[in-house]
Design a protein around this motif. Structure first.
Motif, PDB file in Angstrom:
ATOM      1  N   PRO A 184       0.897  -1.095  -0.102  1.00  0.00           N
ATOM      2  CA  PRO A 184      -0.072  -0.043   0.106  1.00  0.00           C
ATOM      3  C   PRO A 184       0.886   1.140  -0.094  1.00  0.00           C
ATOM      4  CG  PRO A 184       0.069  -0.852   2.149  1.00  0.00           C
ATOM      5  CD  PRO A 184       0.755  -2.016   1.239  1.00  0.00           C
ATOM      6  N   GLY A 185       0.407   2.160  -0.484  1.00  0.00           N
ATOM      7  CA  GLY A 185       0.995   3.346  -0.713  1.00  0.00           C
ATOM      8  C   GLY A 185       0.280   4.566   0.122  1.00  0.00           C
ATOM      9  N   ALA A 186       0.979   5.898   0.199  1.00  0.00           N
ATOM     10  CA  ALA A 186       0.357   6.906   0.899  1.00  0.00           C
ATOM     11  C   ALA A 186      -1.166   7.418   0.368  1.00  0.00           C
ATOM     12  CB  ALA A 186       1.311   7.939   0.732  1.00  0.00           C
ATOM     13  N   SER A 187      -1.302   6.827  -0.888  1.00  0.00           N
ATOM     14  CA  SER A 187      -2.611   7.550  -1.413  1.00  0.00           C
ATOM     15  C   SER A 187      -3.831   6.293  -1.470  1.00  0.00           C
ATOM     16  CB  SER A 187      -2.562   7.989  -2.669  1.00  0.00           C
ATOM     17  OG  SER A 187      -2.072   7.147  -3.667  1.00  0.00           O
ATOM     18  N   THR A 188      -3.313   5.169  -0.735  1.00  0.00           N
ATOM     19  CA  THR A 188      -4.322   3.786  -1.106  1.00  0.00           C
ATOM     20  C   THR A 188      -5.476   4.055  -0.518  1.00  0.00           C
ATOM     21  OG1 THR A 188      -2.391   2.336  -1.177  1.00  0.00           O
ATOM     22  CG2 THR A 188      -4.578   1.489  -0.584  1.00  0.00           C
ATOM     23  N   ALA A 189      -5.573   4.525   0.865  1.00  0.00           N
ATOM     24  CA  ALA A 189      -6.859   4.760   1.516  1.00  0.00           C
ATOM     25  C   ALA A 189      -7.575   5.924   0.825  1.00  0.00           C
ATOM     26  CB  ALA A 189      -6.560   5.331   3.030  1.00  0.00           C
ATOM     27  N   ASP A 190      -7.130   6.700   0.370  1.00  0.00           N
ATOM     28  CA  ASP A 190      -7.898   7.836  -0.362  1.00  0.00           C
ATOM     29  C   ASP A 190      -8.448   7.145  -1.801  1.00  0.00           C
ATOM     30  OD1 ASP A 190      -7.958  10.038   1.198  1.00  0.00           O
ATOM     31  OD2 ASP A 190      -6.110  10.438   0.372  1.00  0.00           O
ATOM     32  N   ALA A 191      -7.492   6.233  -2.381  1.00  0.00           N
ATOM     33  CA  ALA A 191      -8.101   5.813  -3.668  1.00  0.00           C
ATOM     34  C   ALA A 191      -9.285   4.712  -3.577  1.00  0.00           C
ATOM     35  CB  ALA A 191      -6.864   5.026  -4.151  1.00  0.00           C
ATOM     36  N   ILE A 192      -9.324   3.983  -2.235  1.00  0.00           N
ATOM     37  CA  ILE A 192     -10.228   3.103  -2.053  1.00  0.00           C
ATOM     38  C   ILE A 192     -11.547   3.875  -1.708  1.00  0.00           C
ATOM     39  CG2 ILE A 192     -11.171   1.554  -0.381  1.00  0.00           C
ATOM     40  CD1 ILE A 192      -8.338   0.465  -0.047  1.00  0.00           C
ATOM     41  N   ALA A 193     -11.303   4.939  -1.069  1.00  0.00           N
ATOM     42  CA  ALA A 193     -12.612   5.881  -0.545  1.00  0.00           C
ATOM     43  C   ALA A 193     -13.160   6.426  -1.774  1.00  0.00           C
ATOM     44  CB  ALA A 193     -12.025   6.885   0.270  1.00  0.00           C
ATOM     45  N   ASP A 194     -12.279   6.824  -2.949  1.00  0.00           N
ATOM     46  CA  ASP A 194     -12.776   7.514  -4.397  1.00  0.00           C
ATOM     47  C   ASP A 194     -13.760   6.616  -4.666  1.00  0.00           C
ATOM     48  OD1 ASP A 194     -11.652   9.997  -3.784  1.00  0.00           O
ATOM     49  OD2 ASP A 194      -9.914   9.612  -5.067  1.00  0.00           O
ATOM     50  N   ILE A 195     -13.198   5.441  -4.902  1.00  0.00           N
ATOM     51  CA  ILE A 195     -13.974   4.472  -5.581  1.00  0.00           C
ATOM     52  C   ILE A 195     -15.451   3.960  -4.939  1.00  0.00           C
ATOM     53  CG2 ILE A 195     -14.052   1.837  -6.402  1.00  0.00           C
ATOM     54  CD1 ILE A 195     -11.117   2.180  -7.028  1.00  0.00           C
ATOM     55  N   VAL A 196     -15.157   3.838  -3.484  1.00  0.00           N
ATOM     56  CA  VAL A 196     -16.524   3.329  -2.698  1.00  0.00           C
ATOM     57  C   VAL A 196     -17.441   4.828  -2.907  1.00  0.00           C
ATOM     58  CG1 VAL A 196     -17.376   2.877  -0.542  1.00  0.00           C
ATOM     59  CG2 VAL A 196     -15.375   1.927  -1.157  1.00  0.00           C
ATOM     60  N   LEU A 197     -16.965   5.912  -2.679  1.00  0.00           N
ATOM     61  CA  LEU A 197     -17.766   7.164  -2.763  1.00  0.00           C
ATOM     62  C   LEU A 197     -18.407   7.097  -4.139  1.00  0.00           C
ATOM     63  CD1 LEU A 197     -18.338   9.939  -1.234  1.00  0.00           C
ATOM     64  CD2 LEU A 197     -16.603  10.641  -2.707  1.00  0.00           C
ATOM     65  N   LYS A 198     -18.020   6.835  -5.197  1.00  0.00           N
ATOM     66  CA  LYS A 198     -18.800   7.003  -6.400  1.00  0.00           C
ATOM     67  C   LYS A 198     -19.939   6.054  -6.451  1.00  0.00           C
ATOM     68  CE  LYS A 198     -14.623   8.606  -8.951  1.00  0.00           C
ATOM     69  NZ  LYS A 198     -13.554   8.331  -9.980  1.00  0.00           N
ATOM     70  N   GLY A 199     -19.889   5.137  -5.577  1.00  0.00           N
ATOM     71  CA  GLY A 199     -21.028   4.053  -5.816  1.00  0.00           C
ATOM     72  C   GLY A 199     -22.010   4.352  -4.762  1.00  0.00           C
ATOM     73  N   VAL A 200     -21.584   5.203  -3.748  1.00  0.00           N
ATOM     74  CA  VAL A 200     -22.790   5.579  -2.672  1.00  0.00           C
ATOM     75  C   VAL A 200     -23.381   6.737  -2.968  1.00  0.00           C
ATOM     76  CG1 VAL A 200     -22.602   5.987  -0.130  1.00  0.00           C
ATOM     77  CG2 VAL A 200     -21.305   4.158  -0.969  1.00  0.00           C
ATOM     78  N   ALA A 201     -22.619   8.017  -3.336  1.00  0.00           N
ATOM     79  CA  ALA A 201     -23.123   9.232  -3.034  1.00  0.00           C
ATOM     80  C   ALA A 201     -24.134   9.371  -4.102  1.00  0.00           C
ATOM     81  CB  ALA A 201     -21.926  10.508  -3.326  1.00  0.00           C
ATOM     82  N   LYS A 202     -25.215  10.414  -3.796  1.00  0.00           N
ATOM     83  CA  LYS A 202     -26.101  10.541  -4.958  1.00  0.00           C
ATOM     84  C   LYS A 202     -25.790  11.800  -5.932  1.00  0.00           C
ATOM     85  CE  LYS A 202     -31.213  11.634  -5.148  1.00  0.00           C
ATOM     86  NZ  LYS A 202     -32.400  11.675  -4.542  1.00  0.00           N
TER      87      LYS A 202
END
Length: 205
Positions: A184-202
């Motif tokens: 994992p890198g410094a941006s891994t958590a943000d990258a995961i959050a970005d993908i999850v967010l696109k499936g959740v946010a209206k």
């Protein structure tokens, strides 16, 4: 998602002298060190006793087995899921959720403990019901409540399933940290959050 020591029964009067919290802390610190530096297989009640000078009997009074001690490290003190959706919005909620998971399981002792508990559940399935199921049920209930609040605020798509979101956020984060050969890198958590967010946010109207 924290819980008291699995062998403690707050409804039953304790006999004898009260437990010394310094002893509890010393046992947990030694177990964490063994997990972080040598892994789950190296952890044993005997190894903790040797590292601390605390008798095996005293350790067993607190934790009924190696699995119970490991579960305390894997799950104890985790706190509740972040709940900021009403005040800060869905993006802040998803990022806080993934970051909490990422930071916790990036700790070597907790990562080793989590893997160890999976092994323990396979060897002794009853441990899953005793040690894991109540914690997971509580965490899922928390996330269902957060998602429902997000839908009520018109921030989360109506078709979003909170349990599927739980599986994706937890499963993806743990796989990357504990299983994947990709570091994992410094941006891994943000990258995961970005993908999850696109499936959740209206999407904005």
């Amino acid at each position: 998602m924290s819980q008291p020591s699995p062998v403690a029964d707050p409804g039953r009067p304790r006999r004898g002298r009260p437990r010394n919290p310094e002893t509890d802390a010393a046992i947990l610190a030694a177990a964490r060190h063994i997990l972080a530096t040598r892994g789950f297989d190296a952890l044993s009640i005997e190894a903790v006793a040797q590292a601390t000078g605390i008798s095996r009997v005293s350790i067993y009074r607190r934790w009924a087995s190696k699995a119970h001690l490991t579960s305390e490290i894997a799950n104890g003190g985790e706190g509740r899921l972040p709940d900021v959706i009403a005040e800060q919005g869905v993006e802040a909620e998803i990022r806080a959720l993934v970051r909490q998971l990422y930071d916790r399981y990036a700790e070597p002792a907790i990562g080793a403990a989590a893997i160890g508990m999976i092994v323990s559940y396979q060897r002794e399935p009853s441990l899953r019901e005793e040690l894991h199921s109540p914690l997971e049920s509580d965490a899922r209930a928390q996330l269902r409540s957060i998602v429902a609040r997000g839908k009520a605020l018109d921030l989360v798509r109506e078709e979003v399933d909170a349990d599927a979101l739980f599986d994706i956020a937890v499963g993806t984060t743990l796989f990357r940290l504990l299983v994947s050969t990709e570091a994992p890198g410094a941006s891994t958590a943000d990258a995961i959050a970005d993908i999850v967010l696109k499936g959740v946010a209206k999407a904005p109207a």
